[in-house]
Design an enzyme around this catalytic site. Sequence first.
Site, PDB file in Angstrom:
ATOM      1  N   THR A 109       0.783  -1.154   0.186  1.00  0.00           N
ATOM      2  CA  THR A 109      -0.104  -0.141   0.053  1.00  0.00           C
ATOM      3  C   THR A 109       0.918   1.360  -0.077  1.00  0.00           C
ATOM      4  OG1 THR A 109      -1.681  -1.204   1.272  1.00  0.00           O
ATOM      5  CG2 THR A 109      -1.860   1.112   1.179  1.00  0.00           C
TER       6      THR A 109
ATOM      7  N   LYS B 260      -6.877   2.542  -3.924  1.00  0.00           N
ATOM      8  CA  LYS B 260      -6.774   1.585  -2.678  1.00  0.00           C
ATOM      9  C   LYS B 260      -7.061   2.077  -1.323  1.00  0.00           C
ATOM     10  CE  LYS B 260      -5.021  -1.409   0.160  1.00  0.00           C
ATOM     11  NZ  LYS B 260      -5.347  -2.631   0.442  1.00  0.00           N
TER      12      LYS B 260
ATOM     13  N   ARG C  88     -13.939   2.541   4.682  1.00  0.00           N
ATOM     14  CA  ARG C  88     -14.272   1.672   5.967  1.00  0.00           C
ATOM     15  C   ARG C  88     -14.220   2.063   7.119  1.00  0.00           C
ATOM     16  NH1 ARG C  88     -16.338  -3.432   5.989  1.00  0.00           N
ATOM     17  NH2 ARG C  88     -15.503  -5.138   7.279  1.00  0.00           N
TER      18      ARG C  88
ATOM     19  N   HIS D  81     -33.518   1.317   5.481  1.00  0.00           N
ATOM     20  CA  HIS D  81     -33.601   2.620   4.358  1.00  0.00           C
ATOM     21  C   HIS D  81     -32.579   1.831   3.091  1.00  0.00           C
ATOM     22  CE1 HIS D  81     -32.636   5.960   2.158  1.00  0.00           C
ATOM     23  NE2 HIS D  81     -33.683   6.929   2.600  1.00  0.00           N
TER      24      HIS D  81
ATOM     25  N   CYS E 298      -3.755  -2.564   8.212  1.00  0.00           N
ATOM     26  CA  CYS E 298      -4.331  -2.042   6.989  1.00  0.00           C
ATOM     27  C   CYS E 298      -5.124  -0.657   7.359  1.00  0.00           C
ATOM     28  CB  CYS E 298      -4.930  -2.505   5.964  1.00  0.00           C
ATOM     29  SG  CYS E 298      -4.097  -4.195   5.559  1.00  0.00           S
TER      30      CYS E 298
END
Length: 449
Positions: free
Chosen positions: A134, A219, A226, A257, A273
């Site tokens: 990453t 990425k 999240r 909803h 991560c």
Amino acid sequence: MVEKLIEAIRNKKITLALLGSGRVGLSTAAIFAEAGFHVIAVDIKPEIVNTVNNGISPIDEPGLQELISHNVKIGRLKAALMSDNLFNRMDAIIVSVQTPITQDKKPNLSFLINALEDVGKILKKEILVTISSTLAPRTMLEKIRPKLESLSGLKSDIDFYLAYVPERIAPGNAVKEFINSPRLVGGVGPKSTKVAAELFRTVCKTVIETDATTAEIAKLAENTFRDVNIAFAKELALICEQCSVDVMEVIKLANTHPRVNIHMPGPGVGGPCLPKDPYLLLNQSKLVEYDVIKSARVVNDYMPKHIVRLVLRALKEAEKGAGSSRIAVLGTAYKADVDDSRLSPSEPVIHYLLELGANIIVYDPYCREGFGAEIADSLHEAVKDADCLVIMTDHKEFRNLCLKKVRMLMKDKSAIVDAKRIVNPLKAEKLGFLYYGVGFVKRGYKDIY
Ligand code: SAJ
């Protein structure tokens, strides 16, 4: 010339090296070997190299053991040390070393730079190099490309090919997700994108072509999305606690909803991560005064402290003190059903409780990590004579907890602090537990703060 390399890739006539044989690198190596390539998994740790060469997976990852033993046996997969100098015969190199952050939340590229030094020295014309670690935005263009070009004296996208192919696999599901998750491929130029896409098309069901910087940001955006959503769920949990309402009910209702999908609150965000990637995304960002990404990190990092506050509240209600209590902590892995305890929220929770003088015993069916606390060999050993049970991870074994048996083993006036919300509060209270859950505090709140 690029056509020749593409042809060789399609015919699986190239040899691949994986630099960095951790969870991601080793899964990648085994999957490419299974697809028919000759693969060398390189690492700096002799114990990893020896284990793999004996056909054994050093990592507990579903399906990986079978892939490793089969491909080592038939000679398609081999592990080697960096110093073994097997690189000279490589046609493609995938770099998958760790890219952590420093204390001041900046990218620590030392592992990557070391790996690039090795790659740069052996780089020849018509080799493909892909990076899966990453990266902060523009690292490919501003750091990796110049480094490899200056070490080799070659030009990327002309003499050799260079692309960013971020990994998107979740620990515990690495092999399946490697194959099934769409794979982003971003070259530093069009030829690089094309060659790297060809390589990954041999093992991934879907490959999406883009450029290197877009892939870097995409990425980071996934994991930051999240992290921010989890922080939102946690703030909601804190609000619900103050209103004596159950956040799980609120989330269930709100999620009816059609355009709402609230994440799950918990004891914090762990793993290799999510706690770092938002900082990588923010690395060069100067424009933001009120920053939702950083705020989310603050909320998520605060949660372990909140869990400790719930423990203290529960002990107080039971008329017990932290210093004289035995506390069983279930779970040191950072998430369900994995053996990985990196940056687990259990670590700060255990440290805070130890500092308060509590007697802590931990149990995790996957991890032998205790973070300084005593480690039990079974759930029942952990809960025996405990005053408080803190559920930190939602492992399958904990989701199937026999509350009745646990109640019998624990002391009188025992409490449950449920940071993953896997215990039914009504059932727990019926059995005589004092129950506190993230986002569910029945009995008032004011004296926590
Ligand atoms: N968590 C919550 N609430 C939730 C979801 C997760 O509190 O609703 C917590 C977990 O308990 C854990 C942490 O978040 O402590 C991270 O777990 P995770 O399952 O969200 O993610 P990782 O770190 O195991 O893997 C992520 C994945 N990214 C996304 O789902 C966007 C994976 O696909 C990436 O490959 C991986 O990061 C990575 O290596 O970047």
